[in-house]
Design an enzyme around this catalytic site. Structure first.
Site, short mmCIF file in Angstrom:
data_model
loop_
_atom_site.label_atom_id
_atom_site.label_comp_id
_atom_site.label_asym_id
_atom_site.label_seq_id
_atom_site.Cartn_x
_atom_site.Cartn_y
_atom_site.Cartn_z
N HIS A 205 198.25 68.40 24.06
CA HIS A 205 197.03 69.23 24.05
C HIS A 205 197.08 70.32 25.11
CE1 HIS A 205 195.61 65.82 21.67
NE2 HIS A 205 194.70 66.65 21.19
N ILE A 206 197.55 69.97 26.31
CA ILE A 206 197.59 70.97 27.38
C ILE A 206 198.82 71.87 27.22
CG2 ILE A 206 197.76 71.31 29.88
CD1 ILE A 206 196.19 68.67 30.20
N HIS B 35 193.70 67.57 42.71
CA HIS B 35 193.51 66.99 41.37
C HIS B 35 192.28 67.58 40.68
CE1 HIS B 35 194.44 63.21 38.76
NE2 HIS B 35 194.01 64.21 38.01
N ILE B 36 192.24 68.92 40.65
CA ILE B 36 191.07 69.57 40.05
C ILE B 36 191.47 70.39 38.82
CG2 ILE B 36 189.43 69.68 41.96
CD1 ILE B 36 191.94 72.45 41.25
N GLY B 37 192.67 70.09 38.27
CA GLY B 37 193.11 70.84 37.10
C GLY B 37 192.06 70.89 36.00
N GLY B 38 191.42 69.76 35.77
CA GLY B 38 190.44 69.69 34.67
C GLY B 38 189.00 69.79 35.15
N GLU C 195 196.58 59.40 46.04
CA GLU C 195 195.52 60.39 46.24
C GLU C 195 194.39 59.77 47.05
OE1 GLU C 195 194.47 62.11 42.43
OE2 GLU C 195 196.50 62.86 42.13
N ASP D 174 199.08 69.55 41.72
CA ASP D 174 197.66 69.19 41.64
C ASP D 174 197.45 67.68 41.71
OD1 ASP D 174 194.87 69.87 41.13
OD2 ASP D 174 195.13 69.05 39.11
N ALA E 74 200.68 69.37 37.05
CA ALA E 74 199.24 69.05 36.95
C ALA E 74 199.08 67.89 35.98
CB ALA E 74 198.46 70.26 36.47
N ASP F 52 209.80 67.56 24.31
CA ASP F 52 208.84 66.47 24.06
C ASP F 52 209.63 65.33 23.43
OD1 ASP F 52 205.45 66.59 23.64
OD2 ASP F 52 206.56 64.90 22.77
P1 NAI Z 1 198.74 64.73 25.35
O1 NAI Z 1 198.80 63.27 25.07
O2 NAI Z 1 198.02 65.61 24.41
O3 NAI Z 1 200.24 65.31 25.48
C1 NAI Z 1 201.27 64.66 26.18
C2 NAI Z 1 202.58 65.03 25.52
O4 NAI Z 1 203.65 64.49 26.28
C3 NAI Z 1 202.73 64.46 24.11
O5 NAI Z 1 203.12 65.49 23.22
C4 NAI Z 1 203.81 63.40 24.25
O6 NAI Z 1 204.58 63.23 23.08
C5 NAI Z 1 204.62 63.97 25.39
N1 NAI Z 1 205.46 63.01 26.08
C6 NAI Z 1 205.19 61.70 26.34
N2 NAI Z 1 206.21 61.16 27.02
C7 NAI Z 1 207.13 62.13 27.18
C8 NAI Z 1 208.41 62.17 27.79
N3 NAI Z 1 208.93 61.09 28.38
N4 NAI Z 1 209.09 63.33 27.77
C9 NAI Z 1 208.56 64.43 27.16
N5 NAI Z 1 207.37 64.44 26.57
C10 NAI Z 1 206.65 63.31 26.58
O7 NAI Z 1 198.16 64.85 26.83
P2 NAI Z 1 197.44 66.11 27.49
O8 NAI Z 1 195.99 66.05 27.23
O9 NAI Z 1 198.17 67.34 27.15
O10 NAI Z 1 197.63 65.75 29.04
C11 NAI Z 1 198.91 65.82 29.65
C12 NAI Z 1 198.83 65.27 31.07
O11 NAI Z 1 197.89 66.00 31.84
C13 NAI Z 1 198.43 63.81 31.20
O12 NAI Z 1 199.24 63.21 32.18
C14 NAI Z 1 197.04 63.87 31.72
O13 NAI Z 1 196.73 62.72 32.45
C15 NAI Z 1 197.13 65.10 32.62
N6 NAI Z 1 195.83 65.71 32.93
C16 NAI Z 1 195.61 66.16 34.20
C17 NAI Z 1 194.42 66.75 34.55
C18 NAI Z 1 194.21 67.28 35.93
O14 NAI Z 1 193.07 67.36 36.37
N7 NAI Z 1 195.25 67.67 36.62
C19 NAI Z 1 193.31 66.86 33.59
C20 NAI Z 1 193.66 66.43 32.25
C21 NAI Z 1 194.88 65.86 31.95
#
Ligand code: NAI
Length: 413
Positions: free
Chosen positions: A165-166, A296-299, A273, A268, A242, A185
């Site tokens: 998603h991100i 940790h304020i990315g979101g 933490e 981030d 992030a 991925d």
């Molecule tokens: P998502 O689930 O939509 O995407 C994650 C992607 O990583 C998927 O396409 C998955 O197939 C892939 N993936 C999984 N294991 C992998 C590996 N070993 N190698 C390569 N690709 C792999 O998740 P989303 O929403 O995009 O979030 C991504 C990250 O961002 C998560 O860790 C989430 O916790 C973090 N996050 C951080 C925030 C912040 O405030 N800094 C806020 C929101 C999310």
């Protein structure tokens, strides 16, 4: 066994929603608009007997990260129908116990993804222009006006690890700036725009001017960026994390920055933490001017808070009014159509053989015609939804609640 008969329009406003921790008013608005007007809000997290008392009559409970819904708290909340975590994480809820009690738990995993994507986009530009160092020098009273190591992002390559998603949103935004986007991925992903999948992580690291991490925290992603991966990155490139603090080996990153192999980083998320805003933060990265550190304020944006409020409230409303459990984190998922003109019976049971057969036999023996039936199970519970003619509904509910291994049943008119 808990029998619940709710959701005639008269009943909706008798159901209580209790929202803790200053959940955004967008959640209250959404619940009110859907007819759930008996709402109690708390600005903070509660614990112990205060929490148990506040939840004593709650049908829906909303928490953020600080309210601990332990097994004991959940068992006390005998009216509880569903829990909404108005955040991403669900560690604060005993998910197994909630499942065992027949209570689905919902969260908002993607409401803040745009916020992360925007921050990362800004960081890419800042890092490639060397702004963090220049900013630090001016804050200390210095003045270094130079184009050395300062680049446009146009034409440079962004490597996205984790194209979810991100990652996908960042890819689209970065292309608008003229960047070339490559990604890696573990799953086959549809490339958006002109993004190109790379054959391996190493190929991506060899190619990208900026590498940005967007993977979940899993055993495979723990320390996935260590000394070897940093060495595989192009000299003078930049790293952005992030995602989760466990993904990058901070000592290896420190060494790569020390040696100037990497020209900068934006971090981030951290392996450890601070617990709260009054706690101290320490990291070996603090001494580098060319590292952007954020807590940790990315979101964390107001827009994301609004989105989280409406998204989780919508999931609670949908479960409350329609029975759908789509995207519940601890519960069999069922996506249901409307049930106009019929009553809908919701039966949650222990996932043991023979329950569905019992349900159908009982209804058949009672002469109740099943108009539609939906079933989903997980390792602990089964969830069967049965639409019947409204005239037969009370008798059907009575039959259903008598089935052995029933955890709870509910009727929607
Ligand atoms: P998502 O689930 O939509 O995407 C994650 C992607 O990583 C998927 O396409 C998955 O197939 C892939 N993936 C999984 N294991 C992998 C590996 N070993 N190698 C390569 N690709 C792999 O998740 P989303 O929403 O995009 O979030 C991504 C990250 O961002 C998560 O860790 C989430 O916790 C973090 N996050 C951080 C925030 C912040 O405030 N800094 C806020 C929101 C999310």
């Amino acid at each position: 066994m808990i029998q619940q008969s709710i959701n005639s329009s008269a009943a909706k406003n008798q159901l209580q929603a209790v929202l803790f921790e200053g959940i955004h008013p967008s959640a209250v608005e959404a619940l009110q608009q859907a007819g759930y007007t008996r709402i109690v809000t708390y600005a903070k997290a509660l614990s112990g007997s205060e929490l148990r008392d506040a939840m004593a009559e709650a049908h829906f409970v909303g928490v953020r990260s600080r309210t601990q819904l332990t097994s004991e708290v959940l068992q006390h909340a005998t009216h509880l129908v569903a829990v909404g975590c108005f955040c991403i994480g669900t560690n604060q809820v005993d998910l197994r116990e909630a499942m065992r009690l027949g209570i689905p738990v919902f969260n908002a995993p993607f409401s803040n993804t745009r916020s992360v994507a925007e921050l990362v986009l800004a960081q890419i530009i800042m890092l490639m222009r060397g702004i963090p160092e220049k900013n630090a020098i001016l804050h200390r009273g210095g003045w270094v006006k130079s184009a050395a190591d300062s680049y446009e992002v146009r034409g440079k390559t962004l490597g996205i690890i984790g194209y979810g998603h991100i990652g996908t949103q960042i890819g689209v935004l970065a292309e608008q700036l003229g960047m070339r986007v490559v990604f890696s991925d573990i799953e086959a992903k549809l490339p958006l725009g002109n993004a190109q999948p790379m054959s391996s992580l190493e190929a991506l690291l060899n190619t990208a001017d900026v590498v940005s991490l967007h993977v979940p925290e899993t055993p495979e992603t723990t320390l996935m960026i260590g000394a070897a991966q940093l060495a595989a990155m192009k000299p003078g490139s930049h790293l952005i994390n992030a995602s989760r603090g466990s993904v990058v080996d901070i000592d290896a990153l420190t060494a790569a920055l020390e040696s100037r192999h990497l020209h900068g980083a934006a971090i981030d998320v951290f392996p450890v933490e601070p617990q709260g805003n009054d706690s101290a933060f320490a990291s070996p990265l603090s001494r580098f001017d060319n590292v952007i550190l954020t807590p940790h304020i990315g979101g964390s944006t107001l827009e994301a808070q609004v989105n989280i409020g409406t998204e989780v409230a919508a999931k609670l409303i949908r479960y409350g009014s329609n029975g759908s459990t789509t995207s519940a984190v601890n519960f069999p998922e069922v996506a249901l159509p409307g049930h106009a003109g019929r009553s809908r019976l919701l039966h949650i049971h222990h996932n043991v053989p023979g329950v569905l057969a019992q349900v159908n036999e009982l209804l058949s023996a009672a002469g109740i015609n099943i108009a539609a039936q939906y079933l989903s199970t997980n390792e602990g519970v089964g969830y069967v939804v049965i639409d019947v003619d409204s005239a037969a509904s009370q008798s059907a509910l009575d039959q259903l609640c008598g089935v052995s291994h029933t955890i709870r049943c509910r009727i929607l008119y």
